[in-house]
Scaffold this active site. Structure first.
Site, PDB file in Angstrom:
ATOM      1  N   SER A 147      82.823 -17.774  31.386  1.00 25.89           N
ATOM      2  CA  SER A 147      81.434 -17.333  31.428  1.00 25.89           C
ATOM      3  C   SER A 147      81.330 -15.843  31.120  1.00 25.89           C
ATOM      4  O   SER A 147      82.227 -15.059  31.450  1.00 25.89           O
ATOM      5  CB  SER A 147      80.849 -17.601  32.823  1.00 25.89           C
ATOM      6  OG  SER A 147      79.571 -16.985  32.953  1.00 25.89           O
ATOM      7  N   GLN A 167      81.258 -19.100  27.065  1.00 30.12           N
ATOM      8  CA  GLN A 167      79.830 -19.350  27.260  1.00 30.12           C
ATOM      9  C   GLN A 167      79.073 -18.031  27.222  1.00 30.12           C
ATOM     10  O   GLN A 167      79.354 -17.122  28.009  1.00 30.12           O
ATOM     11  CB  GLN A 167      79.559 -20.042  28.592  1.00 30.12           C
ATOM     12  CG  GLN A 167      78.057 -20.204  28.876  1.00 30.12           C
ATOM     13  CD  GLN A 167      77.768 -20.788  30.235  1.00 30.12           C
ATOM     14  OE1 GLN A 167      77.672 -21.992  30.385  1.00 30.12           O
ATOM     15  NE2 GLN A 167      77.640 -19.941  31.245  1.00 30.12           N
ATOM     16  N   LYS A 191      74.339 -25.362  25.592  1.00 35.83           N
ATOM     17  CA  LYS A 191      74.469 -25.901  26.951  1.00 35.83           C
ATOM     18  C   LYS A 191      73.150 -25.766  27.702  1.00 35.83           C
ATOM     19  O   LYS A 191      72.569 -24.686  27.747  1.00 35.83           O
ATOM     20  CB  LYS A 191      75.577 -25.168  27.708  1.00 35.83           C
ATOM     21  CG  LYS A 191      75.823 -25.676  29.135  1.00 35.83           C
ATOM     22  CD  LYS A 191      77.093 -25.047  29.694  1.00 35.83           C
ATOM     23  CE  LYS A 191      77.370 -25.492  31.116  1.00 35.83           C
ATOM     24  NZ  LYS A 191      76.557 -24.717  32.091  1.00 35.83           N
ATOM     25  N   HIS A 221      72.764 -26.786  35.042  1.00 33.60           N
ATOM     26  CA  HIS A 221      73.376 -25.635  35.710  1.00 33.60           C
ATOM     27  C   HIS A 221      73.818 -25.991  37.136  1.00 33.60           C
ATOM     28  O   HIS A 221      73.730 -25.184  38.050  1.00 33.60           O
ATOM     29  CB  HIS A 221      72.411 -24.447  35.736  1.00 33.60           C
ATOM     30  CG  HIS A 221      73.073 -23.113  35.576  1.00 33.60           C
ATOM     31  ND1 HIS A 221      73.418 -22.596  34.346  1.00 33.60           N
ATOM     32  CD2 HIS A 221      73.478 -22.191  36.479  1.00 33.60           C
ATOM     33  CE1 HIS A 221      73.981 -21.412  34.499  1.00 33.60           C
ATOM     34  NE2 HIS A 221      74.043 -21.149  35.793  1.00 33.60           N
ATOM     35  N   ASP A 239      77.744 -32.005  31.895  1.00 29.77           N
ATOM     36  CA  ASP A 239      78.202 -31.148  32.986  1.00 29.77           C
ATOM     37  C   ASP A 239      77.168 -31.298  34.110  1.00 29.77           C
ATOM     38  O   ASP A 239      76.031 -31.669  33.853  1.00 29.77           O
ATOM     39  CB  ASP A 239      78.247 -29.698  32.461  1.00 29.77           C
ATOM     40  CG  ASP A 239      78.327 -28.662  33.553  1.00 29.77           C
ATOM     41  OD1 ASP A 239      79.423 -28.152  33.792  1.00 29.77           O
ATOM     42  OD2 ASP A 239      77.287 -28.324  34.154  1.00 29.77           O
ATOM     43  N   SER A 240      77.567 -31.043  35.325  1.00 25.40           N
ATOM     44  CA  SER A 240      76.695 -31.056  36.511  1.00 25.40           C
ATOM     45  C   SER A 240      76.684 -32.427  37.179  1.00 25.40           C
ATOM     46  O   SER A 240      76.242 -33.419  36.585  1.00 25.40           O
ATOM     47  CB  SER A 240      75.244 -30.657  36.186  1.00 25.40           C
ATOM     48  OG  SER A 240      75.172 -29.384  35.592  1.00 25.40           O
ATOM     49  N   ARG A 294      82.560 -27.039  40.155  1.00 18.77           N
ATOM     50  CA  ARG A 294      82.887 -26.925  41.579  1.00 18.77           C
ATOM     51  C   ARG A 294      84.232 -27.553  41.955  1.00 18.77           C
ATOM     52  O   ARG A 294      84.990 -26.948  42.723  1.00 18.77           O
ATOM     53  CB  ARG A 294      81.751 -27.526  42.415  1.00 18.77           C
ATOM     54  CG  ARG A 294      80.462 -26.692  42.393  1.00 18.77           C
ATOM     55  CD  ARG A 294      79.385 -27.317  43.283  1.00 18.77           C
ATOM     56  NE  ARG A 294      78.171 -26.520  43.356  1.00 18.77           N
ATOM     57  CZ  ARG A 294      77.076 -26.729  42.612  1.00 18.77           C
ATOM     58  NH1 ARG A 294      77.083 -27.721  41.720  1.00 18.77           N
ATOM     59  NH2 ARG A 294      76.018 -25.974  42.751  1.00 18.77           N
TER      60      ARG A 294
END
Length: 388
Positions: free
Chosen positions: A117, A138, A262, A286, A317-318, A341
């Site tokens: 990131s 990213q 994204k 996110h 993602d997520s 996570r």
């Protein structure tokens, strides 16, 4: 010998992501763990991300003959060992010291992608070095085009293979856990935070060893005398704002490598980024950290795959937390999956061994799901989806 032996070389005390999460909570200061765990507002969408995954069911085919299983996947000219990627996470080094390097190195060893990131705590150049040029990046789009161009120049210099442009942060999310802990913008270290750190000695010792975390990629653009109270102003003035199609088109004109957008969650946006020549999208909200009233990521996935899957790579993602979740996403048509996570749980629980251990868990779980369903390849997951 049994089917779980591939995991034993890491740490059999932590055979699941939930075990890593419990251990990480014991080792990380509360303010750091809350930053990792938190969602925006009432955290409804944070919960929805996971529960909607669990509603998806798959049909096993037990009488099929399996000649073997292959969970590898071609993505942007690289053959990855599994459809498992490490999502970009801001302030990684605050949650666990040196986390970006730990995870980038693990990703290289295990042949999966790691995304750095813009607001992580290791620089573009350092992660390119430890990942041997395999790490993705990213981009939080800056308000100034000159800063954007310089970041793109640095990425080109290290031959970054994939640029991911983030579009779902037009403003910083309202996350109450961060406000209470002092990790909102501007960040502040309270007496309570110091006390929390004091009772987590391993975290404290490691932080002293590797140094206080900072926004390493952004450091060249910050004033040398910038303090914490001024950091929030810098971040708001430098990165707050909507990423519209003009900005994405300008990046597409400059960036000659693979381009992924994204935060795309609807057909209108997917149509727009397809039209300007994006190579892929990551369906993401996110991690439930930006909009509480939105959909979970798995809800729009299949529709986006059906309409755009032949034009670009559709990834997600997520909300994913396990091998079964990866299987569910693949059954809905995803080309690839990313998680954030679970990997930070691994590093928080096991330090330098946490990245490899988390990857081992996910690979083992995915392999077991493939065996149960009768899938020889990842494409076979689509035949197992039970339509509601």
């Amino acid at each position: 010998m049994n089917g779980n032996d591939s995991l034993l070389k890491y740490n059999p005390q932590y055979p699941s992501i939930s075990d890593l999460k419990r251990k990480a909570k014991q080792r990380m200061p509360k303010f750091a763990f809350d930053y990792l765990e938190g969602g925006c507002n009432d955290e409804v969408n944070l919960s929805r991300n996971e529960t909607d995954f669990h509603k998806i069911t798959l049909m096993p085919h037990y009488l099929r003959k399996l000649k073997g299983m292959d969970m590898s996947v071609d993505l942007f000219g690289h053959r990855y060992a599994a459809p498992i990627g490490i999502s970009p996470i801001g302030l990684q080094g605050l949650m666990w010291p040196n986390a970006p390097e730990i995870l980038a190195k693990a990703a290289l060893r295990q042949n999966i992608p790691y995304i750095l990131s813009t607001v992580s705590t290791s620089s573009i150049e350092r992660i390119a070095e430890v990942s041997e040029g395999q790490a993705w990046f990213q981009l939080y789009h800056p308000t100034e085009n000159s800063l954007r161009d310089d970041i793109l120049r640095r990425l080109d210099a290290v031959q970054c293979p994939v640029l991911v442009v983030l579009v779902d942060v037009p403003s910083f999310g309202l996350r109450y856990r961060e406000i209470k802990s002092g990790l909102s913008m501007p960040p502040r270290m309270t007496i309570n935070n110091f006390l929390q750190a004091a009772i987590r000695p391993t975290w404290g010792i490691e932080t002293l060893r590797v140094g206080i975390p900072e926004f390493a990629t952004l450091k060249p653009y910050m004033s040398k005398d910038l303090n914490l109270s001024q950091l929030g102003k810098f971040m708001n003035s430098t990165f707050t704002g909507r990423v519209d199609m003009d900005k994405i088109a300008a990046i597409r004109d400059i960036w000659k490598g693979k381009l992924v957008i994204k935060g795309v969650v609807n057909e209108e946006d997917a149509e727009k980024v397809t039209a300007i020549g994006a190579d892929g999208i990551i369906v993401s909200n996110h991690g439930g950290r930006q909009i509480d009233a939105g959909e979970s990521t798995i809800k729009p996935l299949k529709g986006l795959v059906d309409k755009f899957g032949d034009k670009l790579k559709v990834m997600i993602d997520s909300g994913l937390r396990s091998g079964p979740d990866i299987g569910r996403a693949l059954a809905c048509g995803a080309d690839f999956t990313f998680m954030g996570r679970p990997f930070m749980y691994g590093v928080g629980a096991l330090g330098k061994k946490g990245g490899d251990h988390t990857i081992a868990i996910l690979k083992l779980q995915l392999k077991q799901v493939m065996e149960q369903l009768g899938c020889e390849t990842l494409e076979d997951f689509k035949e197992c989806l039970i339509q509601e």
